[in-house]
Design an enzyme around this catalytic site. Structure first.
Site, PDB file in Angstrom:
ATOM      1  N   ASP A 326      99.456  78.043  46.297  1.00  0.00           N
ATOM      2  CA  ASP A 326     100.102  76.580  46.434  1.00  0.00           C
ATOM      3  C   ASP A 326     100.816  76.297  45.091  1.00  0.00           C
ATOM      4  O   ASP A 326     100.305  77.231  43.807  1.00  0.00           O
ATOM      5  CB  ASP A 326      99.141  75.490  46.701  1.00  0.00           C
ATOM      6  CG  ASP A 326      98.094  75.489  45.655  1.00  0.00           C
ATOM      7  OD1 ASP A 326      97.535  76.484  45.167  1.00  0.00           O
ATOM      8  OD2 ASP A 326      97.591  74.183  45.260  1.00  0.00           O
ATOM      9  N   GLU A 327     101.827  75.636  45.077  1.00  0.00           N
ATOM     10  CA  GLU A 327     102.672  75.205  43.996  1.00  0.00           C
ATOM     11  C   GLU A 327     102.815  76.099  42.707  1.00  0.00           C
ATOM     12  O   GLU A 327     102.766  75.891  41.564  1.00  0.00           O
ATOM     13  CB  GLU A 327     101.601  74.065  43.269  1.00  0.00           C
ATOM     14  CG  GLU A 327     101.227  72.769  44.138  1.00  0.00           C
ATOM     15  CD  GLU A 327     100.812  71.727  43.337  1.00  0.00           C
ATOM     16  OE1 GLU A 327     101.163  70.446  43.491  1.00  0.00           O
ATOM     17  OE2 GLU A 327      99.722  71.948  42.631  1.00  0.00           O
ATOM     18  N   LEU A 328     103.330  77.277  43.242  1.00  0.00           N
ATOM     19  CA  LEU A 328     103.811  78.385  41.987  1.00  0.00           C
ATOM     20  C   LEU A 328     105.124  77.756  41.621  1.00  0.00           C
ATOM     21  O   LEU A 328     106.098  77.285  42.372  1.00  0.00           O
ATOM     22  CB  LEU A 328     103.931  79.510  43.110  1.00  0.00           C
ATOM     23  CG  LEU A 328     103.932  80.867  42.180  1.00  0.00           C
ATOM     24  CD1 LEU A 328     102.358  81.031  41.449  1.00  0.00           C
ATOM     25  CD2 LEU A 328     104.095  81.877  43.072  1.00  0.00           C
TER      26      LEU A 328
END
Ligand code: NAG
Ligand code: NAG
Length: 541
Positions: A326-328
């Site tokens: 997530d949320e790279l």
């Protein structure tokens, strides 16, 4: 199914099970539970059954009526029949670990519970497919009883009872982040016990993240030696204890290492392997401070991750393992999303190969599919944390065996609405305001925006507690009783219409479970004034 769900309204809230069973027939006779219950069950289940029976006898929970059960006293006399025997039949002697080795939709949690009524001694019966179903049956059995207001008697008021029950979805989870703040092992054990009491099936343990690395491994000890808060660690023994406790109460422990983002804590020991370490302004590079992600162009990253997985995977016995995703933030690498995507796909593909070696299936966050178009392996579970106004195509490009875990942040995020936590923002709000009330969680529709043919691809759902503002001291009142509302969403029925048609009944049962949890020393939050809890329907808009 509908007819059973509306039944309690007609019987003036005499039954308070949560989650509500698929099929539940009952009437209005009183029975007491003998202090000398004779248990006829397979030898290897006796400890489990005895623990449940002892928990009933230890309970001081009284019925939520205006007189807190004093209305019942005249109905409980020496002539009231008593449950003197419990017969337990289990179809298969498959071990709990063998069940947890199965795909989530293959795990059989079904059970049958029968408590007849007659004027003689009563024998109750539990039939279940396997040990997992027995755990679910015993949760139900415990929730049927109330403590007499003055005597050392536990009774129920709705015999005869027949329940046929099984969940709609296999994945019914609470996710806990143990990196931003640390949780004592005892807190995790208590959480798992409470989860079992409301028939939650999976403890999703988000063990590492950007703030600390509490995970002890034999390989690369520098990761935890430098990356943990001093002394705040999960040793091999701790992990074994948590996994074993889960097995003993019917909760599968699924560990997640969030990779390759959310890894700033690795910079404490390997600054060379992390990009954009604590770079400012952080909001350009990360969702919250400090920024830092595994450098996917550094050839030393993958071998390090692989050796940590070689160490951890044999100690993480579930069929499932979380690899994050997530949320790279592409800006952290001074790249565009298109430039980054092939690197992410290649990294994830190596993680999948590693899981394959251990016969494990990945659980990932949805960005891998929606942003990085990662072709996921058969059976992968994708956690959808997007909000309801984000109509993602998570499933479209994936094999039909890839399923969704619902964790919609506008329904299921337990950290929302607790105010901003950045130090210099007096008017700050949480990123996902407002607070998600139990009613909001309860209104979730597991099939919203889904094509008919995709409905079979819902594995279940989870409430999540991210721990910027939570730790052992306050987490129970953030999780409970709201996670119990989530438990019913994914156990009882996917359609909120069916559930909310019956909103007063759900509220009454949420109150009942909340007071039961408090009775078990869980710091579950109050939902309303007690005045309302004992007067169903009086405190609505
Ligand atoms: C994985 O499963 C295969 C086939 O079921 C089995 O032969 C092998 O021993 C398993 N490997 C591990 C590491 O469990
Ligand atoms: C992901 O969740 C959101 C919010 O519930 C929903 O609108 C969207 O359709 C979901 N996507 C899939 C593929 O389930």
């Amino acid at each position: 199914m509908l007819q059973f769900l509306v039944l309690p309204l007609l019987l003036s809230f005499s039954s308070a099970l949560l989650p509500y069973p698929q099929s539940y027939e009952y009437a209005d006779s009183f029975l007491t539970l003998s202090n000398d219950l004779s248990i006829n069950a397979p030898e290897n289940t006796l400890d489990t059954i005895n623990a449940a029976v002892q928990a009933i006898h230890a309970s001081a929970h009284r019925r939520l009526s205006i007189g807190l059960g004093s209305e019942d006293v005249d109905s409980i006399t020496d002539a009231t029949p008593s449950i003197t025997a419990l017969n337990v039949n289990i179809d298969s002697d498959i071990s709990i670990q063998d069940i947890f080795n199965q795909p989530i939709d293959k795990r059989d949690e079904s059970y049958y519970l029968d408590i007849p009524y007659s004027e003689d001694d009563i024998t109750a019966t539990i039939n279940s497919a396997n040990i997992l179903g027995l755990h679910r049956a015993l949760s139900t059995f415990q929730q049927l009883f109330y403590k007499h207001p003055s005597e050392d008697i536990h009774y129920l008021n709705n015999a005869p009872i027949t329940i046929n029950d099984s969940p709609e979805f296999g994945w019914r989870s609470v996710m806990l982040d143990t990196s931003r703040n640390y949780y004592k092992k005892e807190s995790l054990l208590n959480l798992i016990s409470t989860m079992s009491f409301v028939k939650l099936s999976v403890f999703h343990w988000h063990i590492t993240d950007q703030h600390s690395w509490p995970l002890v491994t034999d390989v690369h000890p520098e990761l935890y030696e430098k990356g943990s808060y001093p002394g705040m660690l999960y040793t091999q023994q701790d992990i074994e204890d948590v996994v074993e406790h889960g097995r003993s109460v019917g909760v599968d422990v699924v560990i997640e290492l969030d990779l390759p983002g959310h890894t700033q804590s690795v910079a404490e020991s390997h600054p060379d392997l992390i990009s954009c370490i604590d770079r400012r302004p952080w909001s350009n590079y990360a969702a919250e401070p400090p920024a830092g992600q595994l450098n996917l162009q550094n050839d030393d990253v993958l071998p390090l991750v692989q050796s940590v997985l070689d160490d951890l995977l044999p100690r993480a016995p579930s069929k499932y393992f979380g690899t994050g995703g997530d949320e790279l933030n592409p800006a952290c690498y001074d790249m565009t999303l298109d430039e980054l995507a092939p690197l992410v796909r290649s990294f994830q593909s190596s993680l999948s190969d590693k899981l394959d070696e251990f016969n494990k299936t990945a659980v990932v966050w949805h960005e891998l599919s929606t942003e990085y178009e990662m072709p996921l392996e058969d059976g992968t579970l994708v956690i959808n944390w997007s909000t309801a106004d984000f109509t993602s195509q998570i499933l479209a490009s994936q094999p039909s065996t890839v399923s969704i875990i619902h964790a919609a942040s506008d329904y299921m995020y337990l950290d929302c609405g607790t105010g901003g936590w950045l130090g210099n923002a007096p008017d700050g709000t949480s990123w996902c305001d407002p607070f998600k009330s139990w009613q909001k969680i309860y209104s979730f529709d597991a099939y919203a925006n889904m094509a008919e043919e995709d409905k079979g691809r819902v594995a279940g759902g989870e409430t999540t507690l991210w721990s910027e503002q939570a730790d052992s001291a306050n987490f129970e009142s953030l999780i409970w009783p709201r996670a119990a509302a989530g438990a019913e969403v994914f156990w009882t029925h996917p359609d909120p219409q069916v559930r909310t048609d019956n909103a007063d009944d759900a509220l009454y049962r949420m109150h009942d479970i909340r007071y039961r949890l408090v009775d078990r020393d869980v710091r579950a939050a109050a939902l309303q004034p007690l005045w309302c809890a004992v007067r169903p329907g009086k405190c609505n808009v």
